[in-house]
Scaffold this active site. Sequence first.
Site, PDB file in Angstrom:
ATOM      1  CG  ASP A 121      -2.120   0.870   1.227  1.00 28.76           C
ATOM      2  OD1 ASP A 121      -1.553   2.185   0.292  1.00 28.76           O
ATOM      3  OD2 ASP A 121      -3.288   0.831   2.142  1.00 28.76           O
ATOM      4  CE  LYS A 125      -4.975  11.927   2.511  1.00 26.16           C
ATOM      5  NZ  LYS A 125      -5.066  11.769   1.632  1.00 26.16           N
ATOM      6  CG  ASP A 157       1.331   0.292  -9.457  1.00 32.66           C
ATOM      7  OD1 ASP A 157       1.950   0.205  -8.438  1.00 32.66           O
ATOM      8  OD2 ASP A 157       0.090   0.405 -10.097  1.00 32.66           O
ATOM      9  CB  THR A 195       1.364  -9.495  -7.587  1.00 33.30           C
ATOM     10  OG1 THR A 195       0.805  -8.119  -8.057  1.00 33.30           O
ATOM     11  CG2 THR A 195       1.946  -9.695  -7.140  1.00 33.30           C
ATOM     12  CD  GLU A 196      -3.088 -12.509  -7.374  1.00 28.11           C
ATOM     13  OE1 GLU A 196      -2.409 -11.996  -7.005  1.00 28.11           O
ATOM     14  OE2 GLU A 196      -3.144 -13.798  -7.318  1.00 28.11           O
TER      15      GLU A 196
END
Length: 632
Positions: A121, A125, A157, A195-196
């Site tokens: 993730d 912020k 990415d 990964t997916e």
Amino acid sequence: MRQRKVRNLEEKYKAYEDLLVYEPAEMRGSWRKLAGERGGCASLYLEIGCGKGRFISEMAESKPECFFVGVEGNRSVMLRAMEKVREKELRNVVFIPDFIVDLTDWFTAGEADGIYLNFSDPLPKNYSAKKRLTHRSKLKQYFRVLRPDGVVTFKTDNTGLFNFTLREIYASDLAILEMTRDLHHCEYSEGNIMTEYEAKFSTLGENIKRVVIGRKERISNMGNEFAAYNGRVIPAEDKIFGISGRAKKAIAEKGRENVINATIGALLDDEGNLIVLSSVDAAVKALRPAEYAEYAPIAGTPGFRSAIQKAAFGDYTPNGYVGVVASPGGTGSLRNAIANYTCPGDKILTHDWHWTTYKNIAMEQFRDEETFDMFDDSGSFNLADFEYKVKKLLRIQDRLLIILNTPANNPTGYSLSDEDWDGVVRILNSMPEEKKIALVVDVAYIDFAGDEKKVRSFLPKLEDLNENILPMLAYSASKTFTFYGCRCAATICIAKSEAVRDEFVRVMSFSARASWSNCPRGPQTVIDRIYSDPALLAKVDEERKGFRNFLLQRGRAFEEEAAKVGLRMVPFRAGFFCSVPCEDPDAVSKKLEEMDAFVVPFTKGVRVSVASISEAKCRKLPAMIKAALDAE
Ligand code: PLP
């Protein structure tokens, strides 16, 4: 992307009890035992944030000798991962259905061999930075639980998260073992398991970035005494200086006539003495104390700036805004061009046959390097690969700095032809105009490359470059005026506007001030004097021409003998060096050392300094290299 909650989750989890570790803290110190019992595995890998499990299940399937622990706090998502593992009937995977807080609560020191972080993730912020899985506090935990040679492999990415991660690596004094900003189109793409998320986003054209992080001891045998390595690879010794040190030792023991030291990047006479232009020597000796002792202005004395322009351009008068800033050697010029025309994390682009210092200068400043194949199969300059790499890098970077070392490239002796240059200009002009390209032509050997006029025929072509491309010359006095140790050079830009030129002078001067401050005044005064005195200039040029011809003779002698013994060379035109391609340059160089011949191994071959050995040795060496290659 929010994942829909799976109904009756607890019920469904019951079917996977054998794959689940609900109390990982209780397993602390026993994971390897479990790995041995369950899968007969001797090594242990973790994937933190394993999501729907495509990566971990395919890794476990392809590496049955390794044991994998998937960690995932989202239990609905993790159900999919367990389904995959069950479907494949894998015995070498277990899962921890939890978020990590402190990995050292679950694993003891040195318990794991590797950790994968895939598409974590980004938590964009600022106030969430500490929660990111690559925050320095987390990296510290990972390396506590990893074995000494263990690595963390991070894929994303997200450019922001990737750049953040690089900064955290530097701050943690860890080493970058591999890095790419385009995993699917680089040398590391082979064997990559997706990964997916990766599969989905790469088909949408997103570039996948990956970095492999290790302890710095993995890349340096210098140990961890006191210094902060900041992710840089600092070898125990400079390769070239190391080999030339051994060559000098061999000369002391066995006599100069019995040793070939073709490592030195300076012009030596047949007895191994440094050649210094006597006209320059006389001008140096005539310097009055204030002419060398006083500080010079940061950008160079006005007389020097004008003289070095004449030296670099010859008869050519550029149609553009010329800026000149002094630097201590071409090295300083390259350093500050990279500092001011790229961003940390960017890759610079150069040819695969290149002076290794480029990479070090880039790495020192937290940049990286990409190379294009300099020659195609027919031995021509490889414009196709140049174009491919420029395009590739500009897809992922807003700016690009390119170094072309021509004429008389180090290490091959190749000079780009006018046609090669037309191709370079055409390719760069076809790039999107919102991208900024700095084209640095490293002309360190220009005055030993051939006829002064002919070797400068590419200069007017630089004027044809579009406005988004800034051409610069890194012009060194080291070879031209035999000023190697005097540290004298300049960066010269030919800008399309006054504003870009003025900015060039301002930023390059700022970086000079912040790194070496001003450059030595003495050599600047000498060059100014040479160009203010036509008779002295003629003498310097004449003397250099003599040495240039003498150098060319050595190069031709090497070429001739190479042809006779059937030794393949990289296309050679002129200059200090020529190169021989080979599979294992280190081994060939070692073999040659056994024969008392010293050359420098580069990535794709060995480099011979014809500048530093006699014509007789130039004739002798090709057969020795051939023998070393045949012994491989
Ligand atoms: N560029 C190349 C290709 C070189 O080989 C060298 C020196 O060996 C330089 C630049 C810079 O040399 P200096 O810093 O002495 O000008």
